[in-house]
Write a protein that holds these residues in place. Structure first.
Motif, short mmCIF file in Angstrom:
data_model
loop_
_atom_site.label_atom_id
_atom_site.label_comp_id
_atom_site.label_asym_id
_atom_site.label_seq_id
_atom_site.Cartn_x
_atom_site.Cartn_y
_atom_site.Cartn_z
N ALA A 7 0.85 -1.20 0.00
CA ALA A 7 0.00 0.00 0.00
C ALA A 7 0.89 1.26 0.00
O ALA A 7 2.04 1.21 0.43
CB ALA A 7 -0.90 0.00 1.23
N LYS A 14 -3.61 3.12 0.39
CA LYS A 14 -4.31 2.23 -0.57
C LYS A 14 -3.31 1.46 -1.44
O LYS A 14 -2.22 1.95 -1.73
CB LYS A 14 -5.22 3.06 -1.47
N LYS A 15 -3.74 0.27 -1.86
CA LYS A 15 -2.95 -0.49 -2.83
C LYS A 15 -3.27 0.06 -4.22
O LYS A 15 -4.40 0.52 -4.46
CB LYS A 15 -3.29 -1.97 -2.76
N VAL A 50 -8.16 2.48 -8.19
CA VAL A 50 -7.58 3.48 -7.27
C VAL A 50 -6.75 4.50 -8.07
O VAL A 50 -6.86 5.71 -7.88
CB VAL A 50 -6.71 2.78 -6.20
#
Ligand SMILES: Cc1cc2nc3c(=O)[nH]c(=O)nc-3n(C[C@H](O)[C@H](O)[C@H](O)COP(=O)(O)OP(=O)(O)OC[C@H]3O[C@@H](n4cnc5c(N)ncnc54)[C@H](O)[C@@H]3O)c2cc1C
Length: 288
Positions: A209, A237-238, A243
């Motif tokens: 992440a 976040k990964k 994303v």
């Protein structure tokens, strides 16, 4: 193409240069590589009555690792950055950036300090330094002060440097393990200023992440832009496709480009979105 007449001084030390700045006030300008200032004078866009040439001051040109920072002297040429072994091995974002600034002739004279002090949102180093979380050392009559790069760019062609201050050093925090960076620029032709460009520097945690991230945008507003919403969104976040897409969308919303000969504002926002995706992907690949 002949600039207006000006007085010319060539001090040998920083205190001498600062004293000249104080003596001549707003009529004076520092001359470093001259690659922005002299063209502006020839075009009558700048009319300083006095130039203070700092090129002969010893000790202002260096690139060294010291105390957890990469320290770059205010008078270091772009070509020195390009040739630096430490930059090549540890700072891919800097290396990407310097390689797309102008052309080799310009880079032989232009300085990294001048690129920042000029306060031009079209210049490439401001976005890079925003992504890297750099600091700028300003030297004036009262000594040195350190300015966070986020506070440095005030408005178009205006920085936080006071009238009697010289940019003497740039400090870049040494990146932790699992860090990487990348710079993506679209230009109309080789050597041109960016239609838009994006700098990303990130650090990944053990789980993959995002632990730390900086995103800077070139030519995307009246001053260099730090894409804070995109940065905040990415933290923790990964880097899955959805994303990265969302972060790129946020960065494009933070961009405020104007329509000009390089294209309409909407096109430039689209470029920021695409270049952010590419820069995040490349930075992550390098971090691994
Ligand atoms: C053909 C051409 C193409 C170019 N393309 C690009 C490009 O693609 N990307 C890019 O980023 N740049 C580009 N540039 C700009 C170039 O990189 C500039 O030289 C650089 O932005 C300014 O650095 P300089 O050392 O030449 O500064 P100068 O021109 O000497 O000075 C610029 C301004 O900064 C001030 N200043 C300079 N140094 C200091 C200091 N140490 N302390 C306080 N004030 C200071 C001066 O007083 C002046 O106001 C281009 C230039 C040319 C001529």
């Amino acid at each position: 193409m002949i600039p207006p007449a000006f007085d010319y001084f060539r001090p040998n030390t920083v205190p001498e240069a600062v004293a000249l700045l104080q003596q001549h006030g707003s009529n004076a300008k520092i001359l470093s590589g001259g690659q922005s200032l002299i063209p502006m004078m020839k075009l009558r866009l700048a009319r300083p009555g006095c130039l203070i040439d700092i090129n002969r001051i010893p000790g202002l040109s260096y690139i060294r690792e010291d105390g957890g920072f990469l320290k770059i002297g205010g008078l270091t040429r772009e070509s020195d950055l390009e040739a630096s072994a430490v930059v090549k091995s540890k700072y891919p974002l800097l290396l990407d950036t310097v390689g797309v600034i102008a052309d080799p002739q310009v880079r032989n004279l232009a300085t990294v300090g001048g690129n920042l002090a000029h306060g031009d949102p079209a210049n490439d180093h401001p976005a890079t330094m925003l992504a890297l979380g750099a600091q700028v050392v300003a030297t004036g009559a009262k000594g040195e002060r350190v300015i966070a790069i986020e506070e440095f760019f005030v408005s178009l062609f205006t920085t936080a440097l006071k009238q009697d201050e010289i940019l003497t050093e740039i400090r870049i925090p040494a990146p932790p393990a699992k860090s990487g960076g990348a710079y993506f620029k679209i230009e109309r032709k080789v050597g041109d200023f960016a239609t838009a460009a994006v700098a990303v520097q990130l650090t990944l945690g053990a789980s993959g992440a995002v632990q730390k991230v900086g995103i800077g945008l070139t030519n995307a507003g009246p001053k260099p832009v730090k894409a804070k919403k995109a940065e905040e969104f990415l933290k923790g976040k990964k880097l899955e496709v959805s994303v990265v897409d969302q972060a790129a969308q946020l960065a494009s919303e933070e961009a405020q480009p104007s329509s000009d000969l390089r294209g309409p504002a909407e096109y430039k926002k689209g470029l920021v979105k695409e270049l952010t995706k590419r820069a995040i992907a490349k930075a992550a690949e390098r971090a691994k």
